[in-house]
Design a protein around this motif. Sequence first.
Motif, mmCIF file in Angstrom:
data_model
loop_
_atom_site.group_PDB
_atom_site.id
_atom_site.type_symbol
_atom_site.label_atom_id
_atom_site.label_comp_id
_atom_site.label_asym_id
_atom_site.label_seq_id
_atom_site.Cartn_x
_atom_site.Cartn_y
_atom_site.Cartn_z
ATOM 1 N N CYS A 69 -42.870 -19.195 59.041
ATOM 2 C CA CYS A 69 -41.555 -19.908 59.174
ATOM 3 C C CYS A 69 -40.520 -19.036 58.617
ATOM 4 O O CYS A 69 -40.702 -18.172 57.678
ATOM 5 C CB CYS A 69 -41.818 -21.257 58.552
ATOM 6 S SG CYS A 69 -42.982 -22.204 59.179
ATOM 7 N N ILE A 119 -29.098 -18.701 65.473
ATOM 8 C CA ILE A 119 -29.836 -19.105 66.224
ATOM 9 C C ILE A 119 -29.204 -18.807 67.570
ATOM 10 O O ILE A 119 -29.931 -18.377 68.668
ATOM 11 C CB ILE A 119 -30.212 -20.846 66.264
ATOM 12 C CG1 ILE A 119 -31.087 -20.958 65.153
ATOM 13 C CG2 ILE A 119 -30.976 -21.218 67.678
ATOM 14 C CD1 ILE A 119 -31.123 -22.429 64.963
ATOM 15 N N VAL A 177 -36.234 -19.540 70.140
ATOM 16 C CA VAL A 177 -36.165 -19.847 68.977
ATOM 17 C C VAL A 177 -36.898 -21.216 68.886
ATOM 18 O O VAL A 177 -36.476 -22.175 69.772
ATOM 19 C CB VAL A 177 -34.695 -20.184 68.223
ATOM 20 C CG1 VAL A 177 -35.081 -20.422 66.854
ATOM 21 C CG2 VAL A 177 -34.036 -18.759 68.247
ATOM 22 N N SER A 236 -38.707 -24.846 66.892
ATOM 23 C CA SER A 236 -38.410 -25.594 65.917
ATOM 24 C C SER A 236 -39.882 -25.448 65.119
ATOM 25 O O SER A 236 -40.787 -25.727 65.871
ATOM 26 C CB SER A 236 -37.875 -26.597 66.196
ATOM 27 O OG SER A 236 -37.986 -27.764 64.974
ATOM 28 N N PHE A 241 -35.392 -24.132 70.979
ATOM 29 C CA PHE A 241 -33.907 -24.624 70.797
ATOM 30 C C PHE A 241 -32.976 -24.329 72.019
ATOM 31 O O PHE A 241 -33.311 -23.498 72.743
ATOM 32 C CB PHE A 241 -33.358 -23.519 69.727
ATOM 33 C CG PHE A 241 -33.535 -24.124 68.236
ATOM 34 C CD1 PHE A 241 -32.234 -25.035 67.643
ATOM 35 C CD2 PHE A 241 -34.511 -24.337 67.583
ATOM 36 C CE1 PHE A 241 -32.586 -25.682 66.371
ATOM 37 C CE2 PHE A 241 -35.033 -24.687 66.268
ATOM 38 C CZ PHE A 241 -33.836 -25.397 65.787
ATOM 39 N N VAL A 278 -37.685 -22.559 61.373
ATOM 40 C CA VAL A 278 -38.078 -22.245 62.822
ATOM 41 C C VAL A 278 -39.409 -21.235 62.641
ATOM 42 O O VAL A 278 -39.670 -20.862 61.452
ATOM 43 C CB VAL A 278 -36.872 -21.338 63.448
ATOM 44 C CG1 VAL A 278 -35.955 -22.506 63.738
ATOM 45 C CG2 VAL A 278 -36.551 -20.139 62.923
ATOM 46 N N TYR A 279 -40.095 -21.040 63.537
ATOM 47 C CA TYR A 279 -41.167 -20.010 63.663
ATOM 48 C C TYR A 279 -40.560 -18.732 63.783
ATOM 49 O O TYR A 279 -39.600 -18.432 64.540
ATOM 50 C CB TYR A 279 -42.021 -20.497 64.616
ATOM 51 C CG TYR A 279 -43.208 -21.550 64.552
ATOM 52 C CD1 TYR A 279 -43.572 -21.864 63.301
ATOM 53 C CD2 TYR A 279 -42.874 -22.788 65.289
ATOM 54 C CE1 TYR A 279 -44.553 -23.015 62.925
ATOM 55 C CE2 TYR A 279 -43.664 -23.786 65.109
ATOM 56 C CZ TYR A 279 -44.344 -23.944 63.779
ATOM 57 O OH TYR A 279 -45.220 -25.147 63.505
#
Length: 934
Positions: free
Chosen positions: A832, A840, A850, A852, A872, A899-900
Amino acid sequence: MSDNSRAYNSVWQLRGDSWCRLEEASDKLSRPTSSGDVKDEYIASCRDLLATLTPLEPYWAYPGMPQFSRVSRLFSAGDYDKFAQAVGQINRALTTESYRSGDVEHAGLDEHELFPMDPRQVESQAAKSVGVPYFEVLVVESMTEEQERALRNEVRSWRRPDDEFVYELVVVSSGDEALIAALLNVNLQAVVIRRRFSHQSTRDLSTLSEFVDTKISDELSDHKTPDERVEILATSLSHLRPELDLYLMTEIEVEDVAGRLGQYFRRVFHAREGVLELHLSILQGVAARYRTPFFNALKEYSHRPTGVFHALPISQGKSIVNSHWIKDMVGFYGLDVFMAETSSTCGGLDSLLEPTGPLREAQQLAADAYGSRHTFFVTNGTSTANKIVTQSLVAPGDIVLLDRNCHQSHHYGMMLAGAQVVYLEAYALPNYSMYGAVPLREIKSKLLALRRAGKLDRVKMISLTNCTFDGIVYDVSRVMEECLAIKPDLVFLWDEAWFAFARFHPVLRERTAMTAARKLRDKLNDENYRHQYEAMLEADGKAPPTDNELLNRRLMPDPAKARVRVYAAQSTHKTLTSLRQGSMIHVFDQDFGQKVAEPFHEAYMAHTSTSPNYQILASLDLGRRQVALEGFELVQRQIENAMQLRDAIDNHPLLSKYMACLRTSDLIPDEFRPSHIAQPLRTGLRNMMAAWDSDEFALDPSRITLSIGRTGYDGDTFKRQQLMDRHGVQINKTSRNTVLFMTNIGTTRSSVAFLVEVLVKIARELDEQVSEMGLGERARFEQRVKRLTAASTSQPDFSGFHEVFRDHSGAEETPEGDVRRAFYLSYNDANCEYLTDEEIVAKLDAGIDVVSATFVTPYPPGFPVLVPGQVFSREILAFIRDLDTPEIHGYQPDFGFRVYTEKAIEACGAAGAASTNGHRLFDAEPPETTPAPS
């Protein structure tokens, strides 16, 4: 009926106010006046009010038609002193409810309680003045005045000092009047039907048409046999007021009649032999609903001396009464609450996890009251109730259809169960930055797509919110019917956290999960429906319908395959009487015993404390008693208070300048309202019934969504700064330009008046400020108003799961995603990073997805706009910005959104299904990221 009736939606309120006005007018009429014109005015007023009351009074035991007729005769004779005295006595008895003592002949004569009692003294005062609970019994039989008087006197002669209850009779001669009485008289608890009743009243009932359906006698016509008429009347009464105890008295073939009609009645009696036994049965029937087995057991336990040698030092208050420092706890809470505290399941108190005694009885009584097959008490809220149901029904890999705007507990339940989630989109309300409910067409399209993909066998459940926070109510029966036509074994979870009260209103009840489930079960077993289904199959056999055609027509489930499997989670503490966190799970599942009982028990054990709060359980038991005996009255009053609040706001010249109560047509688009009635309840009960019967969505009338855009305040600011901080008015839900007021069974007319007073004060201050604004300040104010009253440009749909969390099997692509896998991937911080809004957008501009890593839930509106694994979009970011709310769960203002990393998503895609076990699989060195907040 006089013009006074136009502002009312329930007869009990019209009746009460009419008696109050009649007392005031009669008092003035009895005083000497200097002007004949003034006296004529009072005479006209009294005449109109008596005309208003005349069609109403036959349906109440007090004052009863003999006393009301005497009052009318005194007025007609011009004996205004005695007229005023009689009216004053009756009105005092009605206002203070002293007639409920059972002494209706002397009620109101000795009245010294001029003010409502202190709530802290309710118990002691009630014991002194009321004695025993009072109710009324409806008798349906044609009889003379002399016979009626004799029957009343006979019933009174049977009273004994040790009776638990006291009751009076209401006598009507016809079936249509019996149904009218059941709708009007909230005091009724039982109905006695004699076979000698006429089907149609000789009275003129047209003046009641705005409150009740006065054409309800058609099915009771004379060409029906006595048994048929009795059956029709009994089923109609059960439909209107299912809580009423029904009794039948017959003179002939009582044994045969009991065999034919006994299923509709609590008991059948022979008219010559069973009158006293009927009296005792009526008392016993009410006593059965009055019983509170767990509350009684807990109360009994609290009076026992005990030695506690296990846990809970607070048991019986021992750690408090012997303390030098916290004795004020007893002063604040009272000793009884601690005397009833225990962690023991012995002594008759029962165990919530394995109930065999009073708790089991209490839950069965709740099932009877709410119309379910099984009811389970929950002591930590409907959030837990939703998780229990989900975990008991859904296994990893099962597909679940879920309202994207539902409460966060459902999203967490999906994660815990390992469901593959298909999110359903509700219709948008851009004028108010809100979402409504999920259209049936949206649900059917998702089910049909899953069928085309060959995944229908994996679809297990659909979960919808009925009703939504804003009051949007589904046509529950139609949704279930059409879904079962596509997926015959689909399970339904209806989140009715805010709708528990609806069971106790004859119109609202029809759209509750348990009522709809029972009706659907009966429909599928009906022979006529089977013939209709076979006819449809025969017609479709010539040209099988396409999926597009199925979307555009009403579907019928196969009665040979469809199973009725329905669950409802209700927050008793939100809309009925219970301590905080008291909730219930209601079950109407034909396969519960065979398929669900064991996993349900395990899920219940997994989420329920082994040390449940007995006070909450006792309050659920008492709350059930209350609605079983007076739920109809309380909900009627709740809705009437809501309508009075609407009228007070919309009809006030200053309030209507800055605020407006949104109508049904404002919150439900016309395409979902075939009735095309903009405000059903404001145009009479018939229109409300028509709208609730035909429209895809209806609006709960007990909620008032107030549009405040013209004040220049956004919803959150209006709530915090104006209502709560300045005036102590508590509300929960707001949107960009609205605030939501919800009436409940505890709302009083005084509290409605207080809210109106507060709103007028806010509007008056605002009006003064606006009038004194300079040009620049006025321009800024008008700009704020324009921004708040314009439609929102960003109300995004669910953007979709990233492809690495999607299931790509099947004949075609479907949108379900693995929330559990996406959720647990974030447990390794190496996967993360934190990105700001601008970062973003930059990645999206560069074509980089992107994703979550968390649930992101703004308050308001209170539902996740992002879930783990969701991509996103610019629309989602714009929506969050436009909400302008200070509270966003899952968002860190100093760091941004969690986010990842691109590396994590890439690795997850390579790992594929290996990550579904929910462990921390990714142990690579963390990439360069924004540091996590401490």
